[in-house]
Design an enzyme around this catalytic site. Sequence first.
Site, PDB file in Angstrom:
ATOM      1  N   GLY A 106     -19.751 -30.522  21.695  1.00 53.76           N
ATOM      2  CA  GLY A 106     -20.195 -29.183  21.370  1.00 53.76           C
ATOM      3  C   GLY A 106     -20.342 -28.402  22.656  1.00 53.76           C
ATOM      4  N   ALA A 107     -19.726 -27.225  22.729  1.00 49.69           N
ATOM      5  CA  ALA A 107     -19.646 -26.487  23.986  1.00 49.69           C
ATOM      6  C   ALA A 107     -21.005 -26.275  24.667  1.00 49.69           C
ATOM      7  CB  ALA A 107     -18.935 -25.154  23.763  1.00 49.69           C
ATOM      8  N   ARG A 139     -13.374 -32.293  30.094  1.00 51.94           N
ATOM      9  CA  ARG A 139     -12.960 -31.599  28.871  1.00 51.94           C
ATOM     10  C   ARG A 139     -12.383 -30.235  29.267  1.00 51.94           C
ATOM     11  NH1 ARG A 139     -15.223 -33.000  24.034  1.00 51.94           N
ATOM     12  NH2 ARG A 139     -13.344 -32.011  23.201  1.00 51.94           N
ATOM     13  N   ASP A 151     -15.269 -23.010  21.333  1.00 53.94           N
ATOM     14  CA  ASP A 151     -15.278 -23.678  22.627  1.00 53.94           C
ATOM     15  C   ASP A 151     -14.806 -22.772  23.756  1.00 53.94           C
ATOM     16  OD1 ASP A 151     -15.732 -26.883  22.434  1.00 53.94           O
ATOM     17  OD2 ASP A 151     -14.953 -26.082  20.566  1.00 53.94           O
ATOM     18  N   ASN A 210     -11.254 -23.470  19.001  1.00 49.66           N
ATOM     19  CA  ASN A 210     -12.280 -24.301  18.357  1.00 49.66           C
ATOM     20  C   ASN A 210     -11.605 -25.591  17.906  1.00 49.66           C
ATOM     21  OD1 ASN A 210     -15.090 -24.517  17.503  1.00 49.66           O
ATOM     22  ND2 ASN A 210     -14.310 -24.482  15.417  1.00 49.66           N
ATOM     23  N   LYS A 211     -12.359 -26.472  17.309  1.00 48.00           N
ATOM     24  CA  LYS A 211     -11.840 -27.774  16.905  1.00 48.00           C
ATOM     25  C   LYS A 211     -10.560 -27.636  16.084  1.00 48.00           C
ATOM     26  CE  LYS A 211     -13.251 -30.887  17.944  1.00 48.00           C
ATOM     27  NZ  LYS A 211     -12.827 -31.649  19.153  1.00 48.00           N
TER      28      LYS A 211
END
Length: 356
Positions: free
Chosen positions: A45-46, A91, A243, A253-254
């Site tokens: 999670g960012a 990441r 993100d 995002n995911k």
Amino acid sequence: MDTMRWKNGRLILLDQTKLPAKVMYITCTHWNEVRDAIRILAVRGAPAIGVAAAYGMVLAAYEVLKNNPTITTSEYIAELQHISKKMDAARPTAVNLHWALTQVMTTANHMTAAAAWEITKILEKQAIAMQHEDVAINTALSTYGADELLKYTNKPLTILTHCNAGALATAGVGTALGVIRALHKKNRIRMVYADETRPLLQGARLTATELMSDGIPVTLITDNMAAWVMKTKGVDAVIVGADRITGNGDTANKIGTYGVSLLARAHHIPFYVAAPVSTFDLTLQTGAEIPIEERNPDEVRCIGEVAISLKNASVFNPAFDVTPHENIKAIFTEFGVLQNPDSYTIFKFFKQKEVL
């Protein structure tokens, strides 16, 4: 379950790879343990990644001092810069990681006249402040988001969400799930549909667990059920986290979020993003410039430790996709609601809020 705790010079992280079957914590005493926890998604999670990285740099600072008690300030800062680059590579898509590391190094670089031990103490206070600040940010953007949604109706809402943008992804109540929690407190949630979120099942393992723990009505669905759920279950809105958001509002995002945005648009359902302003990367003009992390093929070949394909099956495994700003109705931030995001509205919003 606390996402993280800073206690006696150690960072204690909830190992989210084990949820919901086991509640286990990782105690990090070295910076590379924090980096590895970020890389394997033990912390994810960012916003949570950013705070964890700041604490990782504090561990690095103490480690540098321990290894060389007489180190000069310039040598100390050079060591931290080197470690920061290694941490940043864990990441590549989540901009909060880079943002937090930049904040830490900016502080260190502004203290060249101080002793290394003095800088270390300041960096520790800064990381603690980041954690507390994230709690306040979550609360503010959640309130703005809930109030915005309630402008259009007084009836309980049916929400669809993807991945996990909850307390487990932050230091507070969450971003997308923070909005849902704020709505639930006002008795304005009828049902939340949570995509399972293949391949690592953050929706099934984390989002459903969080909402059930809070007594919020939630129904778990597989990712390929989203279109039919939108058509048949009266979904009022989609809310997701982010993100990285570029200068024109394109949002990483995911993986799977882009598809959900297309489905929402086809069904005339408003699509919202909930994210702090630290998730904006105004150095990038469009989503085409966002680096997309590709992960281990075995995440797709297996569910947990169970193989679901041939071990040598070719795999494409991007961790994120990019939703174009045209598909986003608004972005909920701690400074208010950014309507119809594009290059002009984002610049105007940041200027008005004096964020730039």
